[in-house]
Design a protein around this motif. Structure first.
Motif, PDB file in Angstrom:
ATOM      1  N   UNK A 163       0.839  -1.186   0.000  1.00  0.00           N
ATOM      2  CA  UNK A 163       0.000   0.000   0.000  1.00  0.00           C
ATOM      3  C   UNK A 163       0.881   1.244   0.000  1.00  0.00           C
ATOM      4  N   UNK A 164       0.656   2.121  -0.969  1.00  0.00           N
ATOM      5  CA  UNK A 164       1.369   3.397  -1.052  1.00  0.00           C
ATOM      6  C   UNK A 164       0.380   4.534  -0.895  1.00  0.00           C
ATOM      7  N   UNK A 165       0.827   5.589  -0.250  1.00  0.00           N
ATOM      8  CA  UNK A 165       0.036   6.812  -0.138  1.00  0.00           C
ATOM      9  C   UNK A 165       0.794   7.917  -0.858  1.00  0.00           C
ATOM     10  N   UNK A 166       0.097   8.590  -1.781  1.00  0.00           N
ATOM     11  CA  UNK A 166       0.694   9.665  -2.581  1.00  0.00           C
ATOM     12  C   UNK A 166       0.211  11.010  -2.036  1.00  0.00           C
ATOM     13  N   UNK A 167       1.168  11.854  -1.643  1.00  0.00           N
ATOM     14  CA  UNK A 167       0.857  13.133  -1.022  1.00  0.00           C
ATOM     15  C   UNK A 167       1.433  14.267  -1.876  1.00  0.00           C
ATOM     16  N   UNK A 201       5.288   4.287   1.906  1.00  0.00           N
ATOM     17  CA  UNK A 201       4.798   2.943   2.221  1.00  0.00           C
ATOM     18  C   UNK A 201       5.639   2.368   3.354  1.00  0.00           C
ATOM     19  N   UNK A 202       5.166   1.280   3.945  1.00  0.00           N
ATOM     20  CA  UNK A 202       5.959   0.543   4.928  1.00  0.00           C
ATOM     21  C   UNK A 202       6.799  -0.463   4.155  1.00  0.00           C
ATOM     22  N   UNK A 262       0.413  -0.665  20.816  1.00  0.00           N
ATOM     23  CA  UNK A 262      -0.590  -0.176  19.866  1.00  0.00           C
ATOM     24  C   UNK A 262      -0.973  -1.306  18.905  1.00  0.00           C
ATOM     25  N   UNK A 263      -1.724  -2.300  19.373  1.00  0.00           N
ATOM     26  CA  UNK A 263      -2.043  -3.457  18.527  1.00  0.00           C
ATOM     27  C   UNK A 263      -2.801  -3.097  17.251  1.00  0.00           C
ATOM     28  N   UNK A 264      -3.589  -2.032  17.268  1.00  0.00           N
ATOM     29  CA  UNK A 264      -4.296  -1.616  16.049  1.00  0.00           C
ATOM     30  C   UNK A 264      -3.311  -1.138  14.980  1.00  0.00           C
ATOM     31  N   UNK A 265      -2.300  -0.374  15.386  1.00  0.00           N
ATOM     32  CA  UNK A 265      -1.260   0.062  14.447  1.00  0.00           C
ATOM     33  C   UNK A 265      -0.533  -1.161  13.915  1.00  0.00           C
ATOM     34  N   UNK A 266      -0.204  -2.085  14.798  1.00  0.00           N
ATOM     35  CA  UNK A 266       0.500  -3.306  14.401  1.00  0.00           C
ATOM     36  C   UNK A 266      -0.275  -4.033  13.299  1.00  0.00           C
ATOM     37  N   UNK A 267      -1.557  -4.213  13.513  1.00  0.00           N
ATOM     38  CA  UNK A 267      -2.388  -4.906  12.520  1.00  0.00           C
ATOM     39  C   UNK A 267      -2.442  -4.125  11.214  1.00  0.00           C
ATOM     40  N   UNK A 268      -2.549  -2.807  11.296  1.00  0.00           N
ATOM     41  CA  UNK A 268      -2.602  -1.975  10.086  1.00  0.00           C
ATOM     42  C   UNK A 268      -1.286  -2.065   9.309  1.00  0.00           C
ATOM     43  N   UNK A 269      -0.155  -2.097  10.005  1.00  0.00           N
ATOM     44  CA  UNK A 269       1.139  -2.217   9.335  1.00  0.00           C
ATOM     45  C   UNK A 269       1.294  -3.592   8.705  1.00  0.00           C
ATOM     46  N   UNK A 270       0.837  -4.627   9.398  1.00  0.00           N
ATOM     47  CA  UNK A 270       0.870  -5.968   8.825  1.00  0.00           C
ATOM     48  C   UNK A 270       0.055  -6.002   7.521  1.00  0.00           C
ATOM     49  N   UNK A 271      -1.122  -5.388   7.579  1.00  0.00           N
ATOM     50  CA  UNK A 271      -1.991  -5.358   6.399  1.00  0.00           C
ATOM     51  C   UNK A 271      -1.337  -4.542   5.269  1.00  0.00           C
ATOM     52  N   UNK A 272      -0.704  -3.399   5.625  1.00  0.00           N
ATOM     53  CA  UNK A 272      -0.040  -2.568   4.615  1.00  0.00           C
ATOM     54  C   UNK A 272       1.093  -3.321   3.921  1.00  0.00           C
TER      55      UNK A 272
END
Length: 139
Positions: free
Chosen positions: A1-5, A78-79, A125-135
């Motif tokens: 997942x990439x975010x373009x800014x 991206x991560x 921060x388990x929610x961040x952890x899950x989001x990074x895993x998904x990313x």
């Protein structure tokens, strides 16, 4: 997942040749990283309210072509790597045609603000952890 800014190239960010001064790309990386995190639904401010900060422990930049004053620019973020403790973000600064001007990475850990002792993102921060895993495409 990439975010373009989108990045507005400001006159004060350039040197006498009208080229973006190299240190400003690190600021643009931070803008991209903040946008990436916000795109996941989080923000540094909430992390800092709980006494945790995220310092940069390593940074690399590779210069391919200049960005000039008045030229449209974007930072893609991206991560690149994440292990529950350390996060490496990848970046590309691109022009309006998608040409890469600068690429790089920054590596971060999260630490307690009062003593800079490392903290596990996975545990704190388990929610961040899950989001990074998904990313990263790991679930």
């Amino acid at each position: 997942m990439k975010v373009k800014t989108p990045i507005q190239v400001r006159y004060q960010e350039t040197d006498q040749m009208g080229v973006v001064y190299h240190a400003n790309y690190l600021v643009w990386f931070e803008i991209g990283r903040t946008a990436f995190i916000e795109n996941l639904g989080f923000n540094y401010h909430d992390m800092e309210k709980s006494g945790i900060v995220s310092p940069v422990v390593d940074a690399h930049m590779y210069f391919k072509q200049p960005i000039r004053y008045g030229q449209p620019a974007y930072v893609e973020t991206w991560v690149e790597e994440y292990d529950g403790l350390r996060t490496t973000y990848g970046y590309q600064v691109i022009d309006e045609d998608g040409n890469v001007a600068v690429s790089g990475t920054t590596k971060h850990v999260i630490v307690k603000k009062e003593n800079f002792r490392p903290v596990s993102l996975r545990k704190k921060f388990p929610d961040w952890h899950q989001a990074y895993q998904k990313a990263l495409g790991v679930e």
